[in-house]
Design a protein around this motif. Structure first.
Motif, PDB file in Angstrom:
ATOM      1  N   ILE A  39      -7.262  -1.774   1.152  1.00 58.28           N
ATOM      2  CA  ILE A  39      -6.490  -2.941   1.580  1.00 58.28           C
ATOM      3  C   ILE A  39      -7.336  -4.202   1.421  1.00 58.28           C
ATOM      4  CG2 ILE A  39      -5.423  -4.062   3.580  1.00 58.28           C
ATOM      5  CD1 ILE A  39      -4.624  -1.243   4.547  1.00 58.28           C
ATOM      6  N   LEU A  46       0.867  -1.182   0.000  1.00 58.08           N
ATOM      7  CA  LEU A  46       0.000   0.000   0.000  1.00 58.08           C
ATOM      8  C   LEU A  46       0.896   1.222   0.000  1.00 58.08           C
ATOM      9  CD1 LEU A  46      -3.055   1.054   0.484  1.00 58.08           C
ATOM     10  CD2 LEU A  46      -2.140   1.610   2.734  1.00 58.08           C
ATOM     11  N   SER A  78       0.668   4.893   0.244  1.00 56.59           N
ATOM     12  CA  SER A  78      -0.340   5.907   0.569  1.00 56.59           C
ATOM     13  C   SER A  78       0.264   7.297   0.681  1.00 56.59           C
ATOM     14  CB  SER A  78      -1.033   5.557   1.895  1.00 56.59           C
ATOM     15  OG  SER A  78      -0.124   5.691   2.969  1.00 56.59           O
TER      16      SER A  78
END
Length: 244
Positions: A210, A180, A182
């Motif tokens: 997720i 991930l 971000s």
């Protein structure tokens, strides 16, 4: 509807705001949850406040920077996981990290070294034939080095590269590895930082991405951050140097 009642998710660093949202959302999907953190008191309060059935969640002590404890931690899990999320993270401002190596080292240990230690133990356990996915929470700070946060960013960059290699290592066993990547999230780790409010994402929004992780390696939530992500990857060094 997919029956996930026999599946277990292990969340490492379960006290992060995104991790807590993952607990709630995976619970709704029927998973059994092993939530692991140094602060079990906080997790216990969270479980009570959200009326989470104690039969569906186990709280385990986990210290990302205590590398020598990781094998014992894994061996003593009540169930071996189907999905693993590494959400542990630590951040100090770049100027502090530059002048205080203890703080910089703590970021390295939590964000990268601890991840490599525990995830390698989990990934190399071939007896766990149920393992199907590992997800690591990284950051856009690790895409390119920038003078405002390059020490923190270096730990996230290293973590992302580790996950990329682990993905290749585990592909023959059909285990998916995701990262991930971000941008700014409205969490306690970012409290007090001067961030662009229009770019802030909420933890539950990030957690939804997720849960929806597919076969692609990188998960970049929010179209604005996707644009920023791709710009950062191709931006000439002369322009990166002008960024804050």
């Amino acid at each position: 509807m997919i029956n996930n009642s026999n599946k277990t998710i292990l969340i490492l660093g379960a006290n992060s705001d995104v991790a807590k949202q993952c607990i709630l959302q995976y619970r709704e999907k029927g998973f059994s949850i092993i939530a692991s953190s140094r602060n079990l008191d906080s997790l216990e309060r969270f479980v009570k406040e959200n009326n989470i059935d104690s039969s569906r969640i186990t709280l385990n002590y986990f210290d990302a920077s205590d590398f020598s404890s990781h094998q014992k931690f894994y061996d003593e899990l009540p169930r071996k996981p189907n999905i693993v999320i590494y959400a542990a993270g630590f951040l100090v401002e770049n100027q502090k990290a530059l002048h205080d190596f203890t703080s910089a080292k703590q970021m390295m240990e939590v964000n990268y070294m601890g991840a490599v230690s525990i995830l390698s133990i989990i990934a190399m356990d071939k007896s766990n034939e149920s393992l199907e996915r590992i997800i690591g929470l990284s950051s856009l700070s690790g895409v390119r080095g920038r003078k405002s946060n390059f020490i923190y960013g270096s730990t996230k960059s290293a973590f992302t590269q580790y996950l990329a290699g682990l993905r290749q290592e585990l592909s023959s066993r059909n285990i998916i590895v995701n990262v991930l990547v971000s941008g700014y999230i409205n969490t306690k780790i970012n409290e007090g930082l001067d961030l662009n409010k229009s770019l802030l994402m909420e933890p539950d929004y990030v957690a939804k991405h997720i849960l929806k992780a597919g076969s692609s390696f990188s998960i970049v939530p929010n179209f604005k951050w996707k644009i920023i992500y791709y710009i950062l990857k191709v931006l000439p060094e002369s322009l990166v140097a002008k960024l804050p």
